[in-house]
Design a protein around this motif. Structure first.
Motif, PDB file in Angstrom:
ATOM      1  N   LYS A 110     -31.527 -24.218  -9.614  1.00  0.00           N
ATOM      2  CA  LYS A 110     -32.859 -24.736  -9.947  1.00  0.00           C
ATOM      3  C   LYS A 110     -33.154 -24.571 -11.433  1.00  0.00           C
ATOM      4  O   LYS A 110     -33.778 -25.451 -12.053  1.00  0.00           O
ATOM      5  CB  LYS A 110     -33.917 -24.013  -9.113  1.00  0.00           C
ATOM      6  CG  LYS A 110     -33.917 -24.416  -7.638  1.00  0.00           C
ATOM      7  CD  LYS A 110     -35.005 -23.685  -6.864  1.00  0.00           C
ATOM      8  CE  LYS A 110     -35.029 -24.128  -5.402  1.00  0.00           C
ATOM      9  NZ  LYS A 110     -36.061 -23.420  -4.622  1.00  0.00           N
ATOM     10  N   SER A 111     -32.728 -23.456 -12.002  1.00  0.00           N
ATOM     11  CA  SER A 111     -32.952 -23.218 -13.435  1.00  0.00           C
ATOM     12  C   SER A 111     -32.170 -24.214 -14.286  1.00  0.00           C
ATOM     13  O   SER A 111     -32.676 -24.735 -15.278  1.00  0.00           O
ATOM     14  CB  SER A 111     -32.539 -21.786 -13.792  1.00  0.00           C
ATOM     15  OG  SER A 111     -33.291 -20.849 -13.054  1.00  0.00           O
ATOM     16  N   VAL A 112     -30.924 -24.477 -13.879  1.00  0.00           N
ATOM     17  CA  VAL A 112     -30.102 -25.449 -14.615  1.00  0.00           C
ATOM     18  C   VAL A 112     -30.732 -26.833 -14.545  1.00  0.00           C
ATOM     19  O   VAL A 112     -30.790 -27.569 -15.544  1.00  0.00           O
ATOM     20  CB  VAL A 112     -28.671 -25.464 -14.040  1.00  0.00           C
ATOM     21  CG1 VAL A 112     -27.874 -26.639 -14.614  1.00  0.00           C
ATOM     22  CG2 VAL A 112     -27.967 -24.163 -14.350  1.00  0.00           C
ATOM     23  N   LYS A 113     -31.206 -27.208 -13.358  1.00  0.00           N
ATOM     24  CA  LYS A 113     -31.829 -28.523 -13.191  1.00  0.00           C
ATOM     25  C   LYS A 113     -33.088 -28.650 -14.045  1.00  0.00           C
ATOM     26  O   LYS A 113     -33.349 -29.700 -14.647  1.00  0.00           O
ATOM     27  CB  LYS A 113     -32.176 -28.727 -11.718  1.00  0.00           C
ATOM     28  CG  LYS A 113     -32.809 -30.070 -11.430  1.00  0.00           C
ATOM     29  CD  LYS A 113     -33.191 -30.210  -9.967  1.00  0.00           C
ATOM     30  CE  LYS A 113     -33.890 -31.547  -9.723  1.00  0.00           C
ATOM     31  NZ  LYS A 113     -34.315 -31.683  -8.304  1.00  0.00           N
ATOM     32  N   MET A 152     -33.891 -26.795 -16.802  1.00  0.00           N
ATOM     33  CA  MET A 152     -33.668 -26.554 -18.230  1.00  0.00           C
ATOM     34  C   MET A 152     -32.823 -27.647 -18.884  1.00  0.00           C
ATOM     35  O   MET A 152     -33.147 -28.124 -19.968  1.00  0.00           O
ATOM     36  CB  MET A 152     -32.985 -25.187 -18.383  1.00  0.00           C
ATOM     37  CG  MET A 152     -32.675 -24.795 -19.803  1.00  0.00           C
ATOM     38  SD  MET A 152     -32.161 -23.069 -19.925  1.00  0.00           S
ATOM     39  CE  MET A 152     -31.009 -22.925 -18.562  1.00  0.00           C
ATOM     40  N   GLY A 153     -31.741 -28.041 -18.227  1.00  0.00           N
ATOM     41  CA  GLY A 153     -30.827 -28.983 -18.873  1.00  0.00           C
ATOM     42  C   GLY A 153     -30.083 -28.284 -19.991  1.00  0.00           C
ATOM     43  O   GLY A 153     -29.342 -27.325 -19.763  1.00  0.00           O
ATOM     44  N   MET A 154     -30.256 -28.768 -21.215  1.00  0.00           N
ATOM     45  CA  MET A 154     -29.652 -28.115 -22.379  1.00  0.00           C
ATOM     46  C   MET A 154     -30.286 -26.742 -22.593  1.00  0.00           C
ATOM     47  O   MET A 154     -31.476 -26.562 -22.361  1.00  0.00           O
ATOM     48  CB  MET A 154     -29.865 -28.974 -23.627  1.00  0.00           C
ATOM     49  CG  MET A 154     -29.098 -30.288 -23.612  1.00  0.00           C
ATOM     50  SD  MET A 154     -27.332 -30.034 -23.803  1.00  0.00           S
ATOM     51  CE  MET A 154     -26.779 -31.726 -23.959  1.00  0.00           C
ATOM     52  N   ARG A 155     -29.487 -25.802 -23.082  1.00  0.00           N
ATOM     53  CA  ARG A 155     -30.015 -24.441 -23.264  1.00  0.00           C
ATOM     54  C   ARG A 155     -31.086 -24.380 -24.335  1.00  0.00           C
ATOM     55  O   ARG A 155     -31.911 -23.465 -24.364  1.00  0.00           O
ATOM     56  CB  ARG A 155     -28.876 -23.491 -23.609  1.00  0.00           C
ATOM     57  CG  ARG A 155     -28.284 -23.719 -24.979  1.00  0.00           C
ATOM     58  CD  ARG A 155     -27.132 -22.808 -25.287  1.00  0.00           C
ATOM     59  NE  ARG A 155     -26.625 -23.082 -26.628  1.00  0.00           N
ATOM     60  CZ  ARG A 155     -25.400 -22.837 -27.017  1.00  0.00           C
ATOM     61  NH1 ARG A 155     -24.539 -22.317 -26.166  1.00  0.00           N
ATOM     62  NH2 ARG A 155     -25.011 -23.087 -28.257  1.00  0.00           N
ATOM     63  N   THR A 156     -31.093 -25.356 -25.222  1.00  0.00           N
ATOM     64  CA  THR A 156     -32.121 -25.381 -26.273  1.00  0.00           C
ATOM     65  C   THR A 156     -33.511 -25.610 -25.701  1.00  0.00           C
ATOM     66  O   THR A 156     -34.515 -25.306 -26.359  1.00  0.00           O
ATOM     67  CB  THR A 156     -31.796 -26.499 -27.286  1.00  0.00           C
ATOM     68  OG1 THR A 156     -31.595 -27.727 -26.575  1.00  0.00           O
ATOM     69  CG2 THR A 156     -30.523 -26.158 -28.065  1.00  0.00           C
ATOM     70  N   ASN A 157     -33.585 -26.124 -24.465  1.00  0.00           N
ATOM     71  CA  ASN A 157     -34.887 -26.360 -23.823  1.00  0.00           C
ATOM     72  C   ASN A 157     -35.406 -25.131 -23.099  1.00  0.00           C
ATOM     73  O   ASN A 157     -36.495 -25.170 -22.517  1.00  0.00           O
ATOM     74  CB  ASN A 157     -34.782 -27.510 -22.818  1.00  0.00           C
ATOM     75  CG  ASN A 157     -34.335 -28.806 -23.462  1.00  0.00           C
ATOM     76  OD1 ASN A 157     -34.672 -29.064 -24.620  1.00  0.00           O
ATOM     77  ND2 ASN A 157     -33.577 -29.614 -22.725  1.00  0.00           N
ATOM     78  N   CYS A 158     -34.639 -24.060 -23.098  1.00  0.00           N
ATOM     79  CA  CYS A 158     -34.997 -22.867 -22.302  1.00  0.00           C
ATOM     80  C   CYS A 158     -36.327 -22.272 -22.759  1.00  0.00           C
ATOM     81  O   CYS A 158     -37.148 -21.870 -21.929  1.00  0.00           O
ATOM     82  CB  CYS A 158     -33.878 -21.836 -22.424  1.00  0.00           C
ATOM     83  SG  CYS A 158     -34.167 -20.324 -21.475  1.00  0.00           S
ATOM     84  N   VAL A 159     -36.547 -22.198 -24.051  1.00  0.00           N
ATOM     85  CA  VAL A 159     -37.765 -21.568 -24.573  1.00  0.00           C
ATOM     86  C   VAL A 159     -39.005 -22.361 -24.160  1.00  0.00           C
ATOM     87  O   VAL A 159     -40.064 -21.786 -23.886  1.00  0.00           O
ATOM     88  CB  VAL A 159     -37.675 -21.444 -26.111  1.00  0.00           C
ATOM     89  CG1 VAL A 159     -38.945 -20.797 -26.677  1.00  0.00           C
ATOM     90  CG2 VAL A 159     -36.453 -20.652 -26.517  1.00  0.00           C
ATOM     91  N   LYS A 160     -38.885 -23.693 -24.082  1.00  0.00           N
ATOM     92  CA  LYS A 160     -40.027 -24.536 -23.743  1.00  0.00           C
ATOM     93  C   LYS A 160     -40.325 -24.570 -22.246  1.00  0.00           C
ATOM     94  O   LYS A 160     -41.448 -24.898 -21.849  1.00  0.00           O
ATOM     95  CB  LYS A 160     -39.762 -25.967 -24.222  1.00  0.00           C
ATOM     96  CG  LYS A 160     -39.467 -26.082 -25.709  1.00  0.00           C
ATOM     97  CD  LYS A 160     -39.092 -27.512 -26.046  1.00  0.00           C
ATOM     98  CE  LYS A 160     -38.671 -27.631 -27.514  1.00  0.00           C
ATOM     99  NZ  LYS A 160     -38.225 -29.009 -27.845  1.00  0.00           N
TER     100      LYS A 160
END
Length: 433
Positions: free
Chosen positions: A207-210, A212-220
Motif C-alpha cells: 500500500k505504501s509503494v502504491k 508513494m510511487g517514486m521515493r521523492t514523493n515520500c515526504v509529501k
C-alpha cells in the motif's frame, strides 16, 4: 422363463421363449431386429410408477440390491398368486437372493441373462408399446436428477466439499501472496532499500509503494491510513539518506500494478477466511471448538470428507499429516511421530515441549469423539466440543502443576498392597537367618 426389468417408467415382467435364446450369439442376433425381439419377448405385466419419488426409491433399492415393497407386491401379484413356477431372470445376484428368500421364487443370473437385459434395453420402446423414445428419455433424465440428489444428500449447510476446496485455495493464496510480496520488496528495494526494514508487513509495504510511487514523493505523502506515526516518521527520515538507484516511470508503473495484485489477494484472503470460519461452524462446530477452523479444515481435507475422518481412530487423527515421518521411523526403527496436523492446534501450542506428546494424545482422543458427533448428528451448538475442550485444558493444568490424578488402579487414599513373595522366598529367608 420370466424376465424382470426395471424401467424409468415402472416394473416390467416379460415372458421369453428359452428355446430361441440358447446361445449368447443367438440372443444378440434376435435383439438386433425389433420384430424378432417382440416375437421372443412378450410383456405379461407392467407396474407404472406414480411419480419420480417412487421411481427414485425403486432405483435406490436396485443399487443396494434390496427388495422394495412395490417390487415385492408386483412379483407376488403376478407370479406367486398366479402359481407360476417359471424361473425369474434378474439383473443382479443380490436381488435374486432377496427375492428367493422373501417369495421363494427361483431366480437366475448369468452371462446369457445379462445379454437378454441388454437386448431388452435396446428394444424397450417396441417391447413396452404405448411409449415413445422421447418419453423414456424424459423419464430417465428426471430419475437421474432425483437419484443424483439423493446420493449426494444435498444440504447447503452440511457440504464438507466446500471446506476442502476453501482450505486448499487458502493455502495456495498464502503461497502466491508471499511470492508476490517478496517480488514487490525485491523490485522496489533497488529504488528504496531502507524501506524493507522499516515496513515489515507485506500488505502495508504494498500500500505504501502504491501511494508513494517514486521515493521523492515520500515526504509529501500522508501515510496515516497505512502506517503508525513512528513508522511514518522513520520512513520519511530514511528517504533523505537513501542509497537506492533511480528508476523510470515505466518501472514504477509495473511495480504499482504488482502492488495492486498483492493488496487484492490479501483482501480476498480475509474474505475467504471468514467464509471458511462460517462453514466450519456450520459443518463441524465441535471439531472447530477443539482445534480451530484452520486445523479442523485441514484434517477434513486430508481425510477427504468429514465422514471419512469420523471413521478414523484417535491414534490416526493424532498423526494425520505425518505419514512420511511415520513410515520413515518404522523403516529405520526410530521413535514414531507424536503429532501431525493437530500440532498446530492452540491447546498443543500452550503446552510445554515435554508435555506436547501427552496433550496431543488426549486432544486426538477428544477430537475423535467430537468429529463423530459432528458427522452423525444435526445441530450447530458445540456442547460436546466445549465439554471436551475443558477436559483437555484440565489435563494440561494437571501436567503443568505436577499433580497426578489416578484414573485407574488403587482407590484414592488407599494403601498399595504389598508384593507377594511366595512361600519359597519366605522359607529361604528364614534359612539364611
Amino acid at each position: 422363463m420370466l424376465v424382470l426389468y426395471e424401467t424409468p417408467a415402472g416394473y416390467a415382467l416379460f415372458k421369453c421363449d428359452e428355446n430361441k435364446l440358447t446361445d449368447v450369439d443367438d440372443i444378440a442376433e434376435i435383439f438386433a431386429d425389433a420384430d424378432k425381439a417382440s416375437k421372443t419377448m412378450k410383456l405379461t405385466a407392467f407396474s407404472k410408477f406414480e411419480d419420480t419419488s417412487e421411481a427414485m426409491v425403486a432405483a435406490t433399492a436396485m443399487l443396494e440390491s434390496s427388495l422394495s415393497k412395490p417390487l415385492k407386491k408386483f412379483l407376488k401379484k403376478n407370479i406367486v398368486d398366479k402359481d407360476i413356477k417359471d424361473t425369474l431372470a434378474v439383473y443382479e445376484t443380490g436381488l435374486g437372493k432377496a427375492i428367493k428368500t422373501a417369495l421363494e421364487i427361483p431366480c437366475v443370473y448369468n452371462d446369457k441373462i445379462l445379454e437378454i437385459m441388454r437386448g431388452v434395453r435396446g428394444n424397450l420402446e417396441t417391447l413396452l408399446g404405448g411409449t415413445t423414445d422421447s418419453d423414456l428419455k424424459v423419464m430417465q433424465l428426471g430419475l437421474a436428477h432425483s437419484l443424483g440428489r439423493h446420493k449426494l444428500k444435498f444440504s447447503p449447510d452440511k457440504v464438507d466439499t466446500m471446506v476442502v476446496q476453501a482450505i486448499g485455495l487458502l493455502d495456495e493464496l498464502d503461497k502466491e501472496l508471499n511470492t508476490y510480496a517478496m517480488r514487490v520488496r525485491e523490485w522496489y528495494g533497488w529504488h528504496f532499500p531502507e524501506m524493507g526494514k522499516i515496513v515489515t508487513d507485506n500488505v502495508q509495504y504494498a500500500k505504501s509503494v502504491k501511494l508513494m510511487g517514486m521515493r521523492t514523493n515520500c515526504v509529501k505523502c500522508d501515510f496515516g491510513s497505512i502506517l503508525d506515526e513512528e513508522t511514518e516518521q522513520e520512513l520519511k527520515e530514511a528517504v533523505q539518506i537513501s542509497m537506492g538507484t533511480e528508476i523510470s516511470d515505466d518501472d514504477i508503473s509495473n511495480i504499482r500494478s504488482l502492488s495492486d495484485q498483492v493488496i487484492a489477494l490479501s483482501e480476498y484472503r480475509v474474505q475467504l477466511y471468514e467464509y471458511l470460519q462460517n462453514r466450519m461452524r456450520a459443518i463441524a462446530p465441535n471439531l472447530t471448538t477443539m482445534v480451530g477452523e484452520l486445523v479442523g479444515a485441514r484434517l477434513i481435507s486430508h481425510a477427504g470428507s468429514l465422514m471419512s475422518l469420523a471413521k478414523h481412530p484417535a491414534s490416526t487423527i493424532q498423526i494425520l499429516g505425518a505419514e512420511k515421518a511415520l513410515f520413515r521411523a518404522l523403516k529405520s526403527k526410530h521413535d514414531t511421530p507424536k503429532y501431525g496436523l493437530i500440532y498446530h492446534a492452540s491447546l498443543i501450542g500452550q503446552a510445554a515441549p515435554k508435555h506436547k506428546g501427552k496433550i496431543s494424545r488426549v486432544l486426538a482422543a477428544k477430537c475423535a469423539l467430537s468429529i463423530r458427533v459432528d458427522a452423525l448428528t444435526q445441530g450447530d451448538v458445540p456442547e460436546v466440543g466445549m465439554e471436551h475442550r475443558l477436559a483437555v485444558e484440565n489435563r494440561l493444568r494437571q501436567l503443568e502443576g505436577g499433580t497426578a490424578v489416578a484414573l485407574s488402579g488403587t482407590a484414592k487414599g488407599g494403601k498399595t498392597p504389598k508384593k507377594y513373595e511366595g512361600a519359597g522366598a519366605k522359607s529361604g529367608t528364614e534359612k539364611g537367618a
